[in-house]
Design a protein around this motif. Structure first.
Motif, PDB file in Angstrom:
ATOM      1  N   MET A   1       0.844  -1.188   0.000  1.00 41.17           N
ATOM      2  CA  MET A   1       0.000   0.000   0.000  1.00 41.17           C
ATOM      3  C   MET A   1       0.886   1.247   0.000  1.00 41.17           C
ATOM      4  N   ARG A   2       0.506   2.210  -0.799  1.00 41.58           N
ATOM      5  CA  ARG A   2       1.313   3.432  -0.900  1.00 41.58           C
ATOM      6  C   ARG A   2       0.585   4.604  -0.256  1.00 41.58           C
ATOM      7  N   TYR A   3       1.336   5.370   0.531  1.00 41.47           N
ATOM      8  CA  TYR A   3       0.792   6.539   1.204  1.00 41.47           C
ATOM      9  C   TYR A   3       1.602   7.785   0.851  1.00 41.47           C
ATOM     10  N   PHE A   4       0.893   8.898   0.735  1.00 46.18           N
ATOM     11  CA  PHE A   4       1.512  10.208   0.562  1.00 46.18           C
ATOM     12  C   PHE A   4       1.537  10.923   1.911  1.00 46.18           C
ATOM     13  N   ILE A   5       2.586  11.687   2.139  1.00 50.82           N
ATOM     14  CA  ILE A   5       2.701  12.532   3.313  1.00 50.82           C
ATOM     15  C   ILE A   5       2.787  13.988   2.853  1.00 50.82           C
ATOM     16  N   GLU A   6       1.987  14.840   3.447  1.00 47.44           N
ATOM     17  CA  GLU A   6       2.139  16.280   3.234  1.00 47.44           C
ATOM     18  C   GLU A   6       2.776  16.867   4.484  1.00 47.44           C
ATOM     19  N   PHE A   7       3.850  17.641   4.312  1.00 50.26           N
ATOM     20  CA  PHE A   7       4.574  18.166   5.460  1.00 50.26           C
ATOM     21  C   PHE A   7       5.308  19.452   5.084  1.00 50.26           C
ATOM     22  N   GLU A  43      11.866   3.773   3.669  1.00 44.66           N
ATOM     23  CA  GLU A  43      12.448   4.957   3.044  1.00 44.66           C
ATOM     24  C   GLU A  43      11.377   5.721   2.281  1.00 44.66           C
ATOM     25  N   VAL A  44      11.344   7.030   2.487  1.00 46.31           N
ATOM     26  CA  VAL A  44      10.369   7.871   1.794  1.00 46.31           C
ATOM     27  C   VAL A  44      11.000   8.431   0.516  1.00 46.31           C
ATOM     28  N   VAL A  45      10.153   8.695  -0.460  1.00 47.91           N
ATOM     29  CA  VAL A  45      10.582   9.294  -1.727  1.00 47.91           C
ATOM     30  C   VAL A  45       9.958  10.680  -1.823  1.00 47.91           C
ATOM     31  N   GLY A  46      10.777  11.702  -1.913  1.00 49.06           N
ATOM     32  CA  GLY A  46      10.287  13.067  -1.910  1.00 49.06           C
ATOM     33  C   GLY A  46       9.871  13.570  -3.283  1.00 49.06           C
ATOM     34  N   ALA A  47       9.083  14.644  -3.279  1.00 50.07           N
ATOM     35  CA  ALA A  47       8.604  15.247  -4.523  1.00 50.07           C
ATOM     36  C   ALA A  47       9.693  16.032  -5.231  1.00 50.07           C
ATOM     37  N   GLY A  48      10.763  16.331  -4.547  1.00 43.59           N
ATOM     38  CA  GLY A  48      11.857  17.085  -5.144  1.00 43.59           C
ATOM     39  C   GLY A  48      12.986  17.204  -4.153  1.00 43.59           C
ATOM     40  N   ARG A  49      14.013  17.943  -4.554  1.00 43.69           N
ATOM     41  CA  ARG A  49      15.183  18.114  -3.698  1.00 43.69           C
ATOM     42  C   ARG A  49      15.398  19.597  -3.431  1.00 43.69           C
ATOM     43  N   THR A  50      15.424  19.958  -2.177  1.00 44.02           N
ATOM     44  CA  THR A  50      15.773  21.331  -1.816  1.00 44.02           C
ATOM     45  C   THR A  50      17.215  21.350  -1.332  1.00 44.02           C
ATOM     46  N   HIS A  55      13.862  26.206   2.712  1.00 53.00           N
ATOM     47  CA  HIS A  55      12.680  25.790   3.458  1.00 53.00           C
ATOM     48  C   HIS A  55      11.607  25.209   2.523  1.00 53.00           C
ATOM     49  N   ALA A  56      10.613  24.557   3.121  1.00 55.92           N
ATOM     50  CA  ALA A  56       9.453  24.075   2.367  1.00 55.92           C
ATOM     51  C   ALA A  56       8.204  24.285   3.205  1.00 55.92           C
ATOM     52  N   SER A  57       7.284  25.101   2.702  1.00 57.87           N
ATOM     53  CA  SER A  57       6.006  25.267   3.392  1.00 57.87           C
ATOM     54  C   SER A  57       5.002  24.225   2.922  1.00 57.87           C
ATOM     55  N   GLN A  58       5.273  23.599   1.765  1.00 54.62           N
ATOM     56  CA  GLN A  58       4.503  22.427   1.340  1.00 54.62           C
ATOM     57  C   GLN A  58       5.435  21.464   0.618  1.00 54.62           C
ATOM     58  N   MET A  59       5.480  20.243   1.116  1.00 57.18           N
ATOM     59  CA  MET A  59       6.297  19.191   0.514  1.00 57.18           C
ATOM     60  C   MET A  59       5.518  17.894   0.599  1.00 57.18           C
ATOM     61  N   TYR A  60       5.736  17.022  -0.383  1.00 55.55           N
ATOM     62  CA  TYR A  60       5.107  15.705  -0.383  1.00 55.55           C
ATOM     63  C   TYR A  60       6.176  14.625  -0.511  1.00 55.55           C
ATOM     64  N   ASN A 238       4.470  25.125  -3.138  1.00 49.80           N
ATOM     65  CA  ASN A 238       3.320  24.412  -3.686  1.00 49.80           C
ATOM     66  C   ASN A 238       3.759  23.363  -4.689  1.00 49.80           C
ATOM     67  N   ILE A 239       3.128  22.193  -4.617  1.00 51.32           N
ATOM     68  CA  ILE A 239       3.366  21.107  -5.578  1.00 51.32           C
ATOM     69  C   ILE A 239       2.014  20.642  -6.068  1.00 51.32           C
TER      70      ILE A 239
END
Length: 241
Positions: A1-7, A43-50, A55-60, A238-239
């Protein structure tokens, strides 16, 4: 099962999102927290690399587990994670949905404060005595939508297959002493936004002309562009999927 995290996270203490040897990253902290809850390595896979300090006010991010998660997972994650990382929601998605590859746009904002403000030291680049021309900076920013190759704004030593990005919007707004640059694209190169901001500031301070800005893009040469402004003023905001 795959889950998304917003943080979100305050990037001041981290060497960027991605795990690095002998350096603390946001991904490492999130991996550790989730692995602690499920008592196995995840291990989590991020939406991008900062980059470091951004900072990130929205990241998945996404992660995979065998069983359905408990309803209190957000509370548990926030209890384990350091105070500078905050989880807002965890939700089930299709097993094929990918936090990075399925993102269609990402938006960054860069904050500049005209003057001094001790309460914004960690979240803006403070310019004490200069007042850049916002009209000229917005005219130059419009040129970004005419191009796809942004090698001139990319970190020189970077392993990418292409320097092409589709920029959807790029503009400056002033609210009192605060200048905010907003830029959205399908992807970004390493250090790209900070180099664009530095070069646009040169336009606003009449160090270069708007025509010079165009020539810099067409040169595809990083040494022709402006300085890379401090990371502390940059936010992933925003993503979209």
């Amino acid at each position: 099962m795959r889950y998304f995290i917003e943080f979100s996270y305050n990037g001041k203490k981290y060497h960027g999102w991605q795990i690095q040897p002998e350096a603390i990253s946001v991904q490492e902290k999130l991996n550790d927290a989730i692995s602690t809850i499920f008592r196995k390595k995840i291990e989590v896979v991020g939406a991008g690399r900062t980059d470091t300090g951004v900072h990130a006010s929205q990241m998945y991010a996404h992660f995979d587990v065998e069983n359905e998660i408990a309803e209190d997972i957000v509370f548990k994650l926030n209890s384990i994670l350091p105070d500078d990382i905050a989880v807002y929601q965890v939700f089930l998605v299709d097993d094929q949905k990918h936090a990075r590859f399925d993102a269609v746009s990402r938006t960054y904002q860069y904050k500049i404060w005209l003057g001094r403000n001790p309460f914004l030291l960690d979240f803006s680049w403070q310019i004490h005595s200069l007042k850049p021309n916002l009209t000229k900076m917005n005219e130059a920013a419009k040129l970004l939508m005419e191009y796809e190759d942004f090698q001139c704004f990319s970190k020189v030593k970077t392993n990418v297959h292409t320097f092409n990005c589709n920029i959807f919007e790029a503009f400056w707004v002033q609210n009192g002493n605060e200048l905010t640059f907003t830029i959205s694209a399908n992807r970004f190169l390493r250090n790209m936004v900070r180099a664009i901001v530095g070069t646009l500031i040169d336009v606003g301070l009449d160090k270069i002309s708007i025509d010079d800005f165009r020539k810099i893009i067409e040169s595809k040469n990083r040494s022709n562009a402006g300085l890379s402004v401090p990371a502390k003023g940059l936010f992933l905001t925003n993503i979209k999927y």
